[in-house]
Scaffold this active site. Structure first.
Site, PDB file in Angstrom:
ATOM      1  CD  GLN A  72      -1.335   8.620  11.779  1.00  0.00           C
ATOM      2  OE1 GLN A  72      -1.247   7.830  12.702  1.00  0.00           O
ATOM      3  NE2 GLN A  72      -1.947   8.306  10.650  1.00  0.00           N
ATOM      4  CG  ASP A 113       1.880   0.177   4.947  1.00  0.00           C
ATOM      5  OD1 ASP A 113       1.720  -0.899   4.357  1.00  0.00           O
ATOM      6  OD2 ASP A 113       1.747   0.298   6.173  1.00  0.00           O
ATOM      7  CG  ASP A 121     -12.928   5.134  13.184  1.00  0.00           C
ATOM      8  OD1 ASP A 121     -12.361   4.017  13.227  1.00  0.00           O
ATOM      9  OD2 ASP A 121     -13.182   5.803  14.196  1.00  0.00           O
ATOM     10  N   GLY A 122     -11.991   2.721  10.722  1.00  0.00           N
ATOM     11  CA  GLY A 122     -12.248   1.293  10.565  1.00  0.00           C
ATOM     12  C   GLY A 122     -13.335   0.782  11.501  1.00  0.00           C
ATOM     13  CG  ASP A 152      -1.461  -3.317   8.469  1.00  0.00           C
ATOM     14  OD1 ASP A 152      -0.632  -3.081   9.355  1.00  0.00           O
ATOM     15  OD2 ASP A 152      -1.196  -3.254   7.253  1.00  0.00           O
ATOM     16  CB  SER A 153      -4.065  -1.074  14.162  1.00  0.00           C
ATOM     17  OG  SER A 153      -3.447  -1.890  15.139  1.00  0.00           O
ATOM     18  CB  THR A 154      -0.879   2.981  14.757  1.00  0.00           C
ATOM     19  OG1 THR A 154      -2.277   3.312  14.767  1.00  0.00           O
ATOM     20  CG2 THR A 154      -0.251   3.629  13.561  1.00  0.00           C
ATOM     21  CG  ASP A 155       2.489   0.931  18.656  1.00  0.00           C
ATOM     22  OD1 ASP A 155       2.501  -0.150  18.042  1.00  0.00           O
ATOM     23  OD2 ASP A 155       3.499   1.633  18.824  1.00  0.00           O
TER      24      ASP A 155
HETATM   25  N1  SAM Z   1       1.660  -1.869   7.704  1.00  0.00           N
HETATM   26  C1  SAM Z   1       2.267  -1.243   8.828  1.00  0.00           C
HETATM   27  C2  SAM Z   1       3.393  -2.046   9.331  1.00  0.00           C
HETATM   28  O1  SAM Z   1       4.157  -2.560   8.542  1.00  0.00           O
HETATM   29  O2  SAM Z   1       3.504  -2.112  10.554  1.00  0.00           O
HETATM   30  C3  SAM Z   1       1.267  -1.047   9.944  1.00  0.00           C
HETATM   31  C4  SAM Z   1       0.983   0.252  10.223  1.00  0.00           C
HETATM   32  S1  SAM Z   1      -0.256   1.015   9.206  1.00  0.00           S
HETATM   33  C5  SAM Z   1       0.591   2.385   8.589  1.00  0.00           C
HETATM   34  C6  SAM Z   1      -1.256   1.587  10.532  1.00  0.00           C
HETATM   35  C7  SAM Z   1      -2.351   2.530  10.105  1.00  0.00           C
HETATM   36  O3  SAM Z   1      -3.486   2.369  10.949  1.00  0.00           O
HETATM   37  C8  SAM Z   1      -1.968   4.010  10.179  1.00  0.00           C
HETATM   38  O4  SAM Z   1      -1.794   4.523   8.893  1.00  0.00           O
HETATM   39  C9  SAM Z   1      -3.154   4.659  10.922  1.00  0.00           C
HETATM   40  O5  SAM Z   1      -3.569   5.876  10.346  1.00  0.00           O
HETATM   41  C10 SAM Z   1      -4.209   3.563  10.790  1.00  0.00           C
HETATM   42  N2  SAM Z   1      -5.291   3.628  11.787  1.00  0.00           N
HETATM   43  C11 SAM Z   1      -5.185   3.890  13.106  1.00  0.00           C
HETATM   44  N3  SAM Z   1      -6.406   3.879  13.667  1.00  0.00           N
HETATM   45  C12 SAM Z   1      -7.300   3.586  12.682  1.00  0.00           C
HETATM   46  C13 SAM Z   1      -8.713   3.422  12.645  1.00  0.00           C
HETATM   47  N4  SAM Z   1      -9.486   3.581  13.745  1.00  0.00           N
HETATM   48  N5  SAM Z   1      -9.293   3.111  11.448  1.00  0.00           N
HETATM   49  C14 SAM Z   1      -8.548   2.953  10.328  1.00  0.00           C
HETATM   50  N6  SAM Z   1      -7.207   3.106  10.312  1.00  0.00           N
HETATM   51  C15 SAM Z   1      -6.591   3.408  11.470  1.00  0.00           C
END
Ligand code: SAM
Length: 275
Positions: free
Chosen positions: A31, A86, A137-138, A155-158
């Site tokens: 990303q 984060d 990868d989660g 706690d994922s992205t969209d």
């Molecule tokens: N804590 C944040 C908030 O306040 O909204 C939430 C966003 S957190 C930064 C989302 C993270 O999910 C991102 O850093 C992204 O890299 C991660 N992510 C996305 N897909 C993932 C996966 N398949 N496995 C593990 N992490 C993943």
């Protein structure tokens, strides 16, 4: 010259903030990452043009994704966060007195490193001795661990890119297997105003796997519509039956025993989504 950050949250609406300073931008394997400082919300982590967290309002999201399931569980010892690089959810989890171990599984190691460098207020617990940080990868991690965790937070992205699978029924089934027999999981499930289909599908899937499924909401000004949802799946404990006197006294700004119950009282248009 004034600099403004604009995020198009849908095709028709967005959020605009005056920028004080840009600290960092980079493109990783997964990303685009930006770390900016804004007048209204302070430092802000942006992934692929989408606000993830800001100093001003991060406490709402991180407290609500963590303390609601932790307090619902009678004795949570081991927690897992998928995503959340984060470190905000981890910071909250280790405040909970019974927690012995918290694992973070984040796919993008650069998010963790940038949070450690620029957001120490949020990432401060990532070096705690109770915390294990895994860059992977989660989905893979959850499939490799069975009957291990008391509480899991997604706690994922969209749902774009590597996060798409984190919203699938197969993943929720793997989460069920990864939890102990009385385990609980919570996933962030976007905005009741803008993402009704996503909430409906996520809830339906969770309900088909877990004996107890609940939806709760809270106010987060920098997220689309300012109103956010979380979906909980629980094998045994119902958050509506939590003894509020049993909730540990915690250093929080949003979460408190009254909020623990109140957030499950849904506005009618939200309860209609999951009918
Ligand atoms: N804590 C944040 C908030 O306040 O909204 C939430 C966003 S957190 C930064 C989302 C993270 O999910 C991102 O850093 C992204 O890299 C991660 N992510 C996305 N897909 C993932 C996966 N398949 N496995 C593990 N992490 C993943």
């Amino acid at each position: 010259m004034e600099l403004w950050y604009t995020e198009y949250q849908t095709k028709n609406v967005g959020i605009t903030c005056k920028v004080k300073q840009t600290y960092h931008t980079e493109k990783t394997q997964y990303q685009d990452i930006a770390l900016i400082d804004t007048e209204q919300f302070g430092k802000m982590l942006v992934l692929d043009g989408t606000v993830q967290t800001t100093i001003e309002d991060e406490f709402v999201y991180h407290e609500m994704i963590s303390h609601v399931p932790l307090a619902t569980h009678k004795n949570p010892k081991k927690a897992l966060v998928i995503g959340g690089g984060d470190g905000g959810a981890i910071r909250e989890i280790i405040k909970h007195p019974t927690i012995e171990k918290a694992v973070l599984c984040e796919i993008d190691g650069r998010v963790i490193e940038i949070a450690k460098e620029y957001l120490p207020e949020i990432s401060c617990a990532l070096t705690d001795e109770k915390v294990e940080v895994i860059v992977d990868d989660g989905i893979k991690y959850v499939n490799q661990h069975k009957n291990e965790f008391d509480v899991i937070m997604i706690d994922s992205t969209d749902p774009v890119g590597p996060a798409v699978g984190l919203f699938s029924k197969e993943f929720y089934k793997a989460i069920y297997e990864c939890l102990k027999e009385d385990g609980i999981f919570v996933a962030q499930t976007e905005s009741p105003f803008f993402h009704k289909d996503l909430i409906r599908n996520a809830f339906k899937n969770v309900e088909s796997i877990f004996p107890i499924a609940r939806l709760y909401t809270c106010a987060i000004p920098t997220y689309p519509s300012g109103y956010w949802s979380f979906t909980m799946g629980s094998k045994k404990y119902d958050p509506l039956e939590t003894d509020l006197d049993s909730i540990p006294k915690l250093d929080t700004k949003y979460y408190c025993p009254q909020i623990h119950k109140a957030v499950f009282a849904l506005p009618k248009f939200v309860s209609d989504i999951i009918k």
